[in-house]
Scaffold this motif. Sequence first.
Motif, mmCIF file in Angstrom:
data_model
loop_
_atom_site.group_PDB
_atom_site.id
_atom_site.type_symbol
_atom_site.label_atom_id
_atom_site.label_comp_id
_atom_site.label_asym_id
_atom_site.label_seq_id
_atom_site.Cartn_x
_atom_site.Cartn_y
_atom_site.Cartn_z
ATOM 1 N N THR A 1 5.278 -2.379 11.544
ATOM 2 C CA THR A 1 5.736 -3.706 11.118
ATOM 3 C C THR A 1 5.662 -4.679 12.276
ATOM 4 O O THR A 1 6.033 -4.353 13.405
ATOM 5 C CB THR A 1 7.183 -3.642 10.603
ATOM 6 O OG1 THR A 1 7.258 -2.744 9.495
ATOM 7 C CG2 THR A 1 7.675 -5.020 10.173
ATOM 8 N N LYS B 1 3.928 -5.609 7.064
ATOM 9 C CA LYS B 1 3.952 -4.145 7.176
ATOM 10 C C LYS B 1 2.585 -3.602 6.815
ATOM 11 O O LYS B 1 2.067 -3.862 5.717
ATOM 12 C CB LYS B 1 5.022 -3.546 6.263
ATOM 13 C CG LYS B 1 5.127 -2.032 6.407
ATOM 14 C CD LYS B 1 6.299 -1.483 5.636
ATOM 15 C CE LYS B 1 6.381 0.033 5.767
ATOM 16 N NZ LYS B 1 6.509 0.467 7.174
ATOM 17 N N SER B 2 1.990 -2.847 7.725
ATOM 18 C CA SER B 2 0.668 -2.272 7.489
ATOM 19 C C SER B 2 0.710 -1.270 6.348
ATOM 20 O O SER B 2 1.570 -0.387 6.312
ATOM 21 C CB SER B 2 0.170 -1.595 8.764
ATOM 22 O OG SER B 2 -1.060 -0.950 8.524
ATOM 23 N N LEU B 3 -0.215 -1.412 5.406
ATOM 24 C CA LEU B 3 -0.351 -0.464 4.292
ATOM 25 C C LEU B 3 -1.498 0.479 4.626
ATOM 26 O O LEU B 3 -2.616 0.330 4.156
ATOM 27 C CB LEU B 3 -0.610 -1.229 2.992
ATOM 28 C CG LEU B 3 0.465 -2.252 2.609
ATOM 29 C CD1 LEU B 3 0.022 -3.064 1.401
ATOM 30 C CD2 LEU B 3 1.808 -1.563 2.339
ATOM 31 N N THR B 4 -1.204 1.472 5.447
ATOM 32 C CA THR B 4 -2.255 2.278 6.077
ATOM 33 C C THR B 4 -3.090 3.045 5.068
ATOM 34 O O THR B 4 -4.320 2.898 5.013
ATOM 35 C CB THR B 4 -1.638 3.249 7.093
ATOM 36 O OG1 THR B 4 -0.853 2.508 8.029
ATOM 37 C CG2 THR B 4 -2.725 3.995 7.840
ATOM 38 N N TRP B 5 -2.443 3.875 4.258
ATOM 39 C CA TRP B 5 -3.242 4.695 3.342
ATOM 40 C C TRP B 5 -3.875 3.848 2.245
ATOM 41 O O TRP B 5 -4.970 4.144 1.762
ATOM 42 C CB TRP B 5 -2.390 5.823 2.745
ATOM 43 C CG TRP B 5 -1.407 5.376 1.704
ATOM 44 C CD1 TRP B 5 -0.100 5.103 1.861
ATOM 45 C CD2 TRP B 5 -1.698 5.156 0.314
ATOM 46 N NE1 TRP B 5 0.457 4.719 0.671
ATOM 47 C CE2 TRP B 5 -0.500 4.746 -0.302
ATOM 48 C CE3 TRP B 5 -2.840 5.259 -0.460
ATOM 49 C CZ2 TRP B 5 -0.417 4.449 -1.651
ATOM 50 C CZ3 TRP B 5 -2.768 4.959 -1.811
ATOM 51 C CH2 TRP B 5 -1.568 4.561 -2.402
ATOM 52 N N MET B 6 -3.210 2.754 1.855
ATOM 53 C CA MET B 6 -3.787 1.863 0.850
ATOM 54 C C MET B 6 -5.014 1.145 1.417
ATOM 55 O O MET B 6 -5.989 0.897 0.704
ATOM 56 C CB MET B 6 -2.733 0.856 0.383
ATOM 57 C CG MET B 6 -3.059 0.225 -0.962
ATOM 58 S SD MET B 6 -1.719 -0.835 -1.578
ATOM 59 C CE MET B 6 -0.511 0.401 -2.050
ATOM 60 N N SER B 7 -4.967 0.831 2.704
ATOM 61 C CA SER B 7 -6.134 0.233 3.363
ATOM 62 C C SER B 7 -7.318 1.188 3.309
ATOM 63 O O SER B 7 -8.461 0.774 3.047
ATOM 64 C CB SER B 7 -5.798 -0.107 4.817
ATOM 65 O OG SER B 7 -4.764 -1.061 4.903
ATOM 66 N N TYR C 1 -1.886 -5.581 4.229
ATOM 67 C CA TYR C 1 -0.519 -5.716 4.711
ATOM 68 C C TYR C 1 0.374 -6.222 3.579
ATOM 69 O O TYR C 1 -0.033 -7.069 2.776
ATOM 70 C CB TYR C 1 -0.433 -6.710 5.880
ATOM 71 C CG TYR C 1 -1.065 -6.211 7.154
ATOM 72 C CD1 TYR C 1 -0.292 -5.682 8.180
ATOM 73 C CD2 TYR C 1 -2.446 -6.259 7.331
ATOM 74 C CE1 TYR C 1 -0.870 -5.218 9.353
ATOM 75 C CE2 TYR C 1 -3.040 -5.795 8.496
ATOM 76 C CZ TYR C 1 -2.239 -5.270 9.499
ATOM 77 O OH TYR C 1 -2.815 -4.802 10.658
ATOM 78 N N ALA C 2 1.595 -5.693 3.550
ATOM 79 C CA ALA C 2 2.629 -6.236 2.677
ATOM 80 C C ALA C 2 3.449 -7.257 3.452
ATOM 81 O O ALA C 2 3.524 -7.203 4.688
ATOM 82 C CB ALA C 2 3.532 -5.124 2.167
ATOM 83 N N ASP D 1 -0.079 -8.728 0.411
ATOM 84 C CA ASP D 1 0.615 -8.412 -0.836
ATOM 85 C C ASP D 1 2.063 -8.837 -0.653
ATOM 86 O O ASP D 1 2.756 -8.325 0.231
ATOM 87 C CB ASP D 1 0.516 -6.901 -1.094
ATOM 88 C CG ASP D 1 1.247 -6.468 -2.350
ATOM 89 O OD1 ASP D 1 1.474 -7.316 -3.232
ATOM 90 O OD2 ASP D 1 1.593 -5.270 -2.453
#
Length: 333
Positions: free
Chosen positions: A56, A74-80, A88-89, A121
């Motif tokens: 974050t 907040k990084s959305l690692t696996w979604m990326s 990022y959310a 997001d």
Amino acid sequence: MSMSKLVLAPFDGSRDREVRRLFHEYPHKDFQLQSMKVSKEAMADYLATTLQAEGTQSICLSANGKLLGLIALKSLTWMSEHFGLKMYAIPHLLAGFEGPLVRVRLLRYVIEELQEVDFLDCRIAADDVYAAHALEAAGFRYVGTEAYLGQELRRDEPVDPPAGIEIAECSHSDRKQILEIVEATHVHNRFTCDPLFGAEPARSLYRKLVDNCFNHPQFTTLVARYRGAVQGFIISKTNETFCQMVGKKTGSLDFIGVRPDNRNRGLGACLNRASLQRMARQGVRYVGVRTLANNYPALRITFKTGFAVTSTSLHFHRWIKRPRSNGPKSVLG
């Protein structure tokens, strides 16, 4: 408020003590907190700790040393990895002033200056009108509404499975059948409402989400079996850090699915009750659930098993297309 005096800087917990004031004065989740019987002070303290969580980065906007607003990414690692984007959310978009101006300035900084961001997001309370105006001004696209529901638990919640159904904890051999149910049932999400996403990655998102839950200790999966075959499942979760900070053991129902040929037979409600009973016996006192506001079958089941709506949120997406530079820029660097 003069724009020439505005200063953007990374969040510093020792300097920006007014951040708790922003959380405490945020009015749009008051009913949800009252339903949970959690004080605003405890929630503000918890939310402040999330600003420096792993993955974050939080940015403050100040004028003459006074904190005006804050945005957290907040990084959305696996979604990326799933979508092939740097996603990022935005868990927090706060301002100490009425009107959208402060929020727009924070959003534009992220969009224009942070080269590592491809996609944002953002979820906001449905009645946070200034945040909605700011997101629209910054080019975000509305993609759906979520309903939050909750209930206080009772230990004597009866569970009466349909004839021949066994409710049990998920075994390793059940996982393949659970993922088959996910693929057949979880076909609608906010990403399918965004025309810029490919249909297949959006549809396969829940399979990845559920698959990630199997090996994480905070999640518990129950299955409904008939003659050894999995007919439905439910996944619940507890957040120990949150529970400790607010002084109340809480949990959530995160995913549920029933084979299409077994729907409308009470199996979904039975799985809900079994999961609630299990959590109640473990000392959980309050349980929440989140679903799309137009997921009427899910809402019907939650109402049937004692849940009530406590708040609603709007979801927005923002795609950022820019030429790549030689290296990313980060407010943490």
